[in-house]
Design an enzyme around this catalytic site. Structure first.
Site, mmCIF file in Angstrom:
data_model
loop_
_atom_site.group_PDB
_atom_site.id
_atom_site.type_symbol
_atom_site.label_atom_id
_atom_site.label_comp_id
_atom_site.label_asym_id
_atom_site.label_seq_id
_atom_site.Cartn_x
_atom_site.Cartn_y
_atom_site.Cartn_z
ATOM 1 N N GLY A 167 0.813 -1.212 0.000
ATOM 2 C CA GLY A 167 0.000 0.000 0.000
ATOM 3 C C GLY A 167 0.844 1.259 0.000
ATOM 4 O O GLY A 167 0.574 2.211 -0.748
ATOM 5 N N ASP A 168 1.878 1.280 0.828
ATOM 6 C CA ASP A 168 2.775 2.440 0.872
ATOM 7 C C ASP A 168 3.488 2.627 -0.458
ATOM 8 O O ASP A 168 3.612 3.750 -0.964
ATOM 9 C CB ASP A 168 3.805 2.249 1.980
ATOM 10 C CG ASP A 168 3.193 2.326 3.362
ATOM 11 O OD1 ASP A 168 2.839 3.426 3.792
ATOM 12 O OD2 ASP A 168 3.060 1.274 4.003
#
Length: 398
Positions: A167-168
């Protein structure tokens, strides 16, 4: 020829992954990246995962080519320094919680008065607006809300997470894309600076293919399917005789016929029901069983050899040990030798993407905390006496 971003100046106010990975990419292609770190401890990433003499190997990778400026952001003098730096900065990238920079007096209205051409990239869990904007959000939460976690793993088990901070990293890539779009707009269309609002959840959601129209039109919810690719057949992971796993993607029409012929299933290869993907997708379980009945009779070496001869995309699942010793990764400069401060040589990932005329470079590894503080202050008009006074007051660390 110089690096493509060598005239771009970037200020990073970020920690851990999302903002720092974005600025790492920009730095690898020549941007001058000044990373602000809190005095005393620095970015928490310095202590994450495997440490070498007390410093994270991830830190050396994630912060390569960056300059470390150690500041106490609670001090008004530190905010004034940031404002000076921003007068000629092209991009400010941050991943603090929404409202945190505003409390420091670094709101967008103030920033665009300082520098009308500033591109302000903001990465947060849910974005700078909406009912969830003030909630804390890490990459794992973005993966859950963005939809990918729901579709990942076996149907018989709880939803699985990918073993890296996906996600990051997806948010980082969207941040880089947004920053470059804004820079191009300024350079080619005489545009002005703007805010690039990147949400972790939305960055994940953006790669989720056609799940929304499928749900809206057919009320179809894509579920977990293990190693297969839903609605695209055959594409799955199959066990071999020697208890290894092979990924086979035989989902284009001509490749499917070659695959089935190669495994001795001409009856399936020539069946008009399976001529196109829509027909194959309806009977994907049947096709997977036919393929695995063949792979289980042979070693993975034999399976890959046969499929390579008939040009069917296939491969075994690599561990990091496989990657480090793979001749293709080596030939593509994806494994670079890097020297740590104590002289230890360690392999680091290479640079992506590959540019033919202006490829990226690694000039140095992640620096010591505050290593560039004094030089940065000198560049912005501070004298040695000024620097000493700021250090004595606990505003800077160098």
């Amino acid at each position: 020829m110089g690096l493509p971003l060598q005239k771009i100046k970037v200020l990073e106010i970020g920690t851990l992954i999302a903002a720092p990975f974005a600025t790492r990419i920009l730095a690898e292609f020549g941007a001058e990246v000044i990373k602000i770190e809190p005095i005393g401890k620095g970015d928490p990433l310095r202590k994450w995962r495997k440490l070498h003499h007390g410093t994270s190997l991830w830190w050396y990778l994630q912060s390569r080519n960056k300059k470390s400026l150690a500041l106490n952001l609670k001090a008004p003098e530190a905010i004034e320094l940031i404002k000076k730096i921003l007068t000629d900065t092209d991009v400010l990238i941050e991943n603090m919680r929404p409202g945190a920079l505003e409390k420091l007096g670094l709101d967008w209205e103030t920033l665009k008065q300082i520098n009308p051409n500033l591109t302000f990239v903001r990465i947060s869990g849910y974005g700078q607006s909406g009912p969830y904007k003030d909630k804390p959000g890490f990459g794992a939460i973005g993966e859950a809300m963005g939809g990918i976690r729901y579709t990942t793993g076996s149907p018989e088990s709880a939803p699985a997470r990918v073993g890296v901070s996906l996600g990051d990293s997806l948010a980082s890539l969207h941040a880089v894309i947004g920053a470059l779009i804004s820079i191009i707009n300024i350079k080619t269309n005489q545009g002005k600076g703007q805010v690039i609002d990147v949400s972790l959840a939305e960055s994940v959601f953006n790669i989720m293919e056609s799940i929304v129209p499928e749900y809206d039109l057919f009320n179809f919810v894509r579920e977990r399917t293990g190693g297969s690719l839903p609605g695209i057949a055959p594409s799955n992971t199959y066990r071999t005789q020697d208890n290894a796993f092979v990924v086979i993607a035989g989902n284009s029409d001509p490749i499917f016929k070659r695959l089935m012929t190669a495994i001795g299933r001409e009856d399936i290869a020539n069946n008009p029901e399976f001529e196109h993907n829509d027909g194959r997708a309806k009977q994907s379980d049947y096709l997977d069983k036919a393929i695995e009945s063949w792979t289980r009779q042979h070693t993975i070496h034999h399976v890959l050899q046969v499929l390579e001869q008939v040009d069917v995309p296939s491969g075994r699942i690599y561990s990091v040990a496989d990657i480090v010793h793979d001749p293709h990764f080596i030939a593509r400069d994806m494994l670079l030798d890097s020297t740590l401060p104590d002289g230890q040589v360690v392999k680091m990932p290479g640079i992506v993407p590959k540019l033919s005329a202006t490829p990226g470079q690694v000039k140095w590894n992640g620096p010591d905390l505050g290593a560039h503080t004094q030089d940065i202050l000198h560049t912005h008009g501070y004298s040695d006496e000024d620097i000493t006074a700021l250090r004595d007051k606990g505003v800077i660390q160098s």
